[in-house]
Design an enzyme around this catalytic site. Structure first.
Site, PDB file in Angstrom:
ATOM      1  N   SER A  31     -11.054  -0.776  -0.784  1.00 44.30           N
ATOM      2  CA  SER A  31      -9.782  -0.689  -0.062  1.00 44.30           C
ATOM      3  C   SER A  31      -9.963  -0.974   1.432  1.00 44.30           C
ATOM      4  CB  SER A  31      -9.210   0.727  -0.177  1.00 44.30           C
ATOM      5  OG  SER A  31      -8.600   0.915  -1.413  1.00 44.30           O
ATOM      6  N   ASP A  41       0.845  -1.201   0.000  1.00 45.59           N
ATOM      7  CA  ASP A  41       0.000   0.000   0.000  1.00 45.59           C
ATOM      8  C   ASP A  41       0.877   1.248   0.000  1.00 45.59           C
ATOM      9  OD1 ASP A  41      -2.247   1.866   0.816  1.00 45.59           O
ATOM     10  OD2 ASP A  41      -3.311  -0.047   0.904  1.00 45.59           O
ATOM     11  N   HIS A  69      -3.509   6.295   3.201  1.00 40.94           N
ATOM     12  CA  HIS A  69      -4.344   5.151   2.809  1.00 40.94           C
ATOM     13  C   HIS A  69      -3.883   3.869   3.492  1.00 40.94           C
ATOM     14  CE1 HIS A  69      -5.760   2.003  -0.034  1.00 40.94           C
ATOM     15  NE2 HIS A  69      -6.793   2.817  -0.206  1.00 40.94           N
TER      16      HIS A  69
END
Ligand SMILES: *[C@@H]1O[C@H](CO)[C@@H](O)[C@H](O)[C@H]1NC(C)=O
Ligand SMILES: *[C@@H]1O[C@H](CO)[C@@H](O)[C@H](O)[C@H]1NC(C)=O
Ligand SMILES: *[C@@H]1O[C@H](CO)[C@@H](O)[C@H](O)[C@H]1NC(C)=O
Ligand SMILES: *[C@@H]1O[C@H](CO)[C@@H](O)[C@H](O)[C@H]1NC(C)=O
Ligand SMILES: *[C@@H]1O[C@H](CO)[C@@H](O)[C@H](O)[C@H]1NC(C)=O
Ligand SMILES: *[C@@H]1O[C@H](CO)[C@@H](O)[C@H](O)[C@H]1NC(C)=O
Ligand SMILES: *[C@@H]1O[C@H](CO)[C@@H](O)[C@H](O)[C@H]1NC(C)=O
Ligand SMILES: *[C@@H]1O[C@H](CO)[C@@H](O)[C@H](O)[C@H]1NC(C)=O
Length: 905
Positions: A534, A173, A223
């Site tokens: 996600s 990620d 994120h």
């Protein structure tokens, strides 16, 4: 048909269709000779490994690379090595940048080369909604922060002390802010984040050179930190949230910089590193539109999953673009592709009505509108049925609207167009009332506008029409309300829809991904609410860790995990209005994960998926096994529960239907070898199901109807009525009949495919090009469906297609039967471009709507095209088509292109 104004926040909002051509011609200036989802000139070359070549086992492990390079040098192929992979059994090869992209075809034919695939761009992970929470009383926090654990049974596993102990999870990620107190506060062995690697560096954007280092800290993107918290946040924080497997050990593989995209070669490097670091689970909340299972990262992820590691990958957030729009590497055949379900409530704001008695009006905003004092209202139209309110400039006699809250009906044009017309008369604050399209977030550009429900809008307009003395005020605190999410518990509309073009079952299962509170980097606010597949994906990684903890980290458990999650999942309805109609498996996979049931069931059903394929390759007979690992004899009944049949094309057109893709109740029928059975402890029962697709008179194959549903096995013993299911997926049409190349004028106002010049104009007449500076043609085309092979060839100008109307069904009329240069039945002068496994285009002018290929005067084997007159022949192979049959291609022929280049020295 087409929708405008789609934004990340407003997935549910499909603004009314626009008239006329949508796309802006000319945006293809500066294009390369490659599809938009790939990196020009960069390829991943997979080489055959020594162990596969008899007698070469003792080779130096670097030998396959050196052998490749010396072969390339021997052929005079200009290349630069970007990266090497050397993991036998998973992937051996190199990423090369070619000086001449046309050498791709040459390399594909070299001995020792297993495959050459383009490098695919993976866009930045785009959460659907971002909100940094401000404190314990922030209205955006879901009321029960562990509601996601409750709907999936994770709370019950936690109560048993199952927390992921001893399991290692690699998170590929944006990195992790391990300084966060809920994520261990430090980095390295002994901490929560035990390791990882930064493959790219902060400054990487996807277009510049990545800079590696050993520290995967992320304090600028966030994120990956949010993803990490969903798996691993320690309880005891101010929001009382915890990760699904917060005792597991995390490693962070950073493949994105602070902003921007990445490429799938870097993802492969991260996958291989994750394996060599000994992770039991790898999770990837990322992806790019692909449509096929053949992309390099998909292939590598699938091979890793085939070794008994669990690989969870996001299904993608492109649900708005319709079916057949799966993402890579989520397409990995053996991985678990994860869909998202929405949370059950949304935190919204109330406005107060003054002057008449009326309940507060809920408006779609997380935070209160900053509005100075109560505002009187003005309705732009007193007729609440008018379909295009304020789509045209308002009448000249309209008063100055600046003192008012303007009330306007939704529909007929984009929100921004409507609001601009009102703003032209001074309007500053707006209530747009719904027209039945759905109460949701909207994309109103920079305007201070929000959506209210239809009934509230009608009330306000009627009050205005009656001349009532009424004002609206916007309390700045205490007006937050928990609005029941009309889609709560359903599959999030943003979830990318399957199947893959090769008819694999994508997504596999769903997990909560809408409105999820988790950790953010400390400098970015520490906690935040995000939505997306996600968020669903790490949830599945966490559940996988709980499975490994309870059942042991064996290859067998890893290989059986997806079947177990699928067969024990909870079926999700298509809507709350008609809960009998089940959502298509192309959206929900096998359903919402039930972690407790998957991990504690003693009834093991396998496989979890039946792949029926299309009607040309229909696999009608499937067998499944029900194994009783418990201590008691168990009895079951077997039934068929069809899901809604997804009508994936718009009627009468070759264009995919946008979300919400219509569902039909017409379904496949199933004959079962038995409908009741008893299975003794330690024994198994095999059951056969024979499927028949619905007839073409019940549902037109022209709509590419995706059929799916569940073979349900329900316990009939007293106190043991649990049910399990095997999910099936197929299409009631021949994919070979699906139109691939858009031959209409719907998107550009002129028929495409077409040639464009580098000033952005279409070219319809014969023209000479020097191929110097900007003087070259660009081939502009759209794909309504994916294609396994797209070729661009040069032919002599006298070649004709029999008829444009029946393109793809006709062979060419050929002038010279004796010419030895042939492809299929056709004579060609030479090949210019060739691409394998292209995804379809969307109907959005956002870079995914069409392809533009720069045409060079060089054949794909590197030889210069001699000066002269030609036409460009485009051919796209239909899905499941035979590349050796001319009739399996759709074709298009360009106007005459004169190659008039100065002599090369
Ligand atoms: C916080 O979590 C603990 C343990 O899960 C629970 O007992 C407690 O009720 C929670 N508190 C709140 C305010 O939700
Ligand atoms: C918000 O408005 C709705 C609809 O009138 C009402 O049901 C709800 O109680 C209100 N909530 C608050 C906090 O004012
Ligand atoms: C309101 O608008 C609708 C739709 O344009 C139209 O059919 C109807 O006649 C209008 N009603 C009035 C009272 O003008
Ligand atoms: C929206 O409202 C804010 C606060 O009243 C104001 O500053 C801003 O200019 C408004 N935006 C527009 C586009 O009118
Ligand atoms: C309208 O209502 C406001 C208070 O809500 C009041 O001050 C005003 O006098 C009223 N105007 C009329 C014309 O009734
Ligand atoms: C469906 O059939 C096609 C054509 O034989 C094949 O390429 C594809 O892999 C099949 N898909 C599945 C899921 O079996
Ligand atoms: C292209 O160039 C050739 C040779 O110079 C010339 O004969 C021909 O007329 C040109 N064609 C066009 C369409 O301009
Ligand atoms: C390359 O392709 C062209 C067109 O097919 C052909 O004429 C030429 O001989 C080829 N060159 C080589 C080196 O194979």
């Amino acid at each position: 048909m087409r929708s405008l104004g789609w934004s990340l926040l407003a997935n549910l909002v499909l603004v009314s269709s626009a008239l006329g051509a949508v796309f802006t011609p000319g945006n293809w200036k500066n294009v390369e000779s490659a599809p938009g989802n790939t990196v020009p000139n960069r390829y991943i070359v997979e080489v055959k490994t020594p162990s596969l070549i008899p007698g070469k086992r003792d080779l130096d492990p670097r030998a396959p690379h050196e052998e490749l390079y010396s072969t390339l040098r021997g052929r005079d192929i200009g290349f630069r090595v970007n990266m090497e992979f050397n993991r036998e059994g998973l992937f051996v090869g190199a990423v090369v940048t070619l000086s001449d992209p046309n050498d791709r075809e040459v390399i594909a034919d070299l001995p020792g080369v297993e495959a050459i695939r383009p490098v695919i761009r993976i866009p930045a992970p785009a959460p659907v909604d971002v909100h940094v929470v401000t404190g314990g009383h922030d209205p955006h926090i879901p009321p029960d922060t562990e509601s996601t654990h409750i709907v999936t049974g994770v709370d019950k596993l936690h109560a048993q002390g199952v927390l992921g102990n001893g399991v290692k999870i690699g998170i590929i990620d944006t990195g992790i802010d391990y300084t966060h107190p809920s994520l261990g506060g430090a980095f390295g062995p002994g901490h929560k984040v035990i390791g990882g690697f930064d493959f790219v560096g902060d400054a990487y954007t996807g277009a510049n050179t990545p800079i590696q280092d050993s520290d995967p800290l992320d304090q600028c993107n966030g994120h990956g930190t949010h993803v990490a918290g969903i798996i691993g946040a320690d309880p005891g924080n101010m929001f009382n949230i915890s990760g699904v497997a917060y005792k597991s050990s995390l490693s962070a593989y950073r493949v994105f910089g602070c902003s921007g995209s990445t490429t799938d070669d870097i993802i492969i490097a991260a996958l291989l590193r994750g394996v060599s670091d000994g992770n039991d689970i790898l999770t990837l909340s990322l992806g790019g539109t692909d449509g096929w299972t053949e992309g390099s990262a998909s292939v590598v992820a699938s091979r890793i999953a085939a070794t008994g590691k669990i690989v969870t990958i996001a299904a993608g957030n492109d649900g708005a673009k319709g079916a057949w729009y799966t993402s890579s590497p989520g397409n990995a055949i053996n991985a678990i592709s994860v869909a998202s379900t929405d949370n059950t409530v949304i935190a919204l704001q109330n406005a107060t009505v003054n002057g008449v008695q009326h309940d507060p009006i809920t408006y779609f905003s997380t935070f209160p509108f900053v509005v100075p004092g109560p505002l009187p209202i003005y309705a732009t139209n007193t007729n609440t049925s008018v379909v295009d309110d304020s789509c045209a400039p308002l009448p000249n006699n309209t008063p100055d609207l600046s003192p008012f809250l303007v009330v306007v009906r939704r529909g007929g044009c984009t929100f921004v167009q409507k609001l601009q017309n009102i703003a032209d008369k001074g309007g500053k604050f707006f209530f747009i009332y719904d027209n039945g399209a759905g109460f949701a977030g909207i994309n109103a550009g920079d305007f201070n506008a929000t959506l209210i429900q239809a009934a509230d809008g009608v009330f306000l307009v009627n009050q205005f029409a009656a001349g009532a003395n009424i004002t609206i005020s916007f309390p700045q605190s205490g007006a937050s309300t928990q609005f029941p999410d009309p889609d709560g518990g359903l599959i999030s509309a943003f979830t990318s829809l399957g199947p893959s073009n090769d008819m694999f079952f994508k997504p596999a299962v769903a997990a909560p991904g809408g409105n999820i509170l988790s950790t953010l980097p400390v400098p970015l606010g520490s906690f935040g609410v995000l939505s997306g597949t996600s968020m669903a994906t790490p949830f599945m990684a966490g559940v996988s860790a709980l499975l490994f903890e309870v059942k042991g980290k064996s290859e067998k458990v890893g290989l059986g995990a997806r079947d177990l999650f699928e067969t024990t999942a909870q079926k999700v309805p298509a809507s709350h209005n008609n809960s009998d109609l089940l959502q298509s498996a192309a959206a929900q996979g096998a359903g919402l994960v039930d972690a407790f049931k998957a991990i504690h069931t003693d009834i093991i059903v396998s496989p979890g998926e039946f792949l029926l394929n299309d009607t040309a390759f229909f696999k009608k007979e499937h067998t499944f096994t029900v194994k009783n690992t418990g201590k008691k004899s168990r009895s079951f009944k077997v039934t068929h529960k069809p899901a809604g049949t997804m009508l994936t094309l718009q009627p009468g057109t070759p264009f995919p239907a946008d979300q919400p893709v219509p569902l039909s109740t017409v379904s496949a029928s199933v004959k079962l070898s038995m409908t009741t059975f008893t299975v003794e402890p330690g024994k198994s029962q095999k059951i056969t199901a024979i499927f028949t697709p619905p007839s073409s008179s019940d549902v037109s194959p022209a709509l590419l109807p995706v059929i799916s549903g569940f073979i349900e096995i329900t316990g009939t013993d007293k106190g043991a009525s649990e049910s399990f299911h095997v999910t099936y997926l197929g299409v009631a049409a021949k994919l070979r009949d699906a139109n691939v190349v858009d031959m209409t004028d719907e998107f550009f106002g002129v028929n495409i495919p077409a040639l464009g010049d580098s000033d952005g104009n279409f070219i319809f007449d014969a023209r000479n090009f020097t191929f110097i500076a900007g003087d070259f043609p660009t081939l502009v085309l759209r794909l309504n469906f994916g294609t396994p092979l797209l070729r661009v060839d040069l032919v002599t100008p006298t070649v004709k297609l029999n008829s444009r109307d029946v393109v793809g069904r006709e062979s060419l009329v050929l002038p010279d039967e004796s010419d030895p240069q042939t492809y299929g039945k056709n004579k060609i002068v030479g090949n210019l471009l060739g691409f394998a496994f292209l995804p379809r285009n969307s109907d959005q002018d956002d870079g995914t709507g069409y392809e533009a290929f720069r045409i060079r005067n060089v054949f794909s084997n590197g030889t210069q095209v001699p000066n002269g007159n030609y036409r460009i022949l485009l051919r796209a192979l239909k899905v499941t088509g035979d590349p050796n049959k001319e009739e399996d291609f759709e074709s298009w022929l360009s106007p005459i292109v004169g190659v008039d280049a100065p002599e090369r020295n």
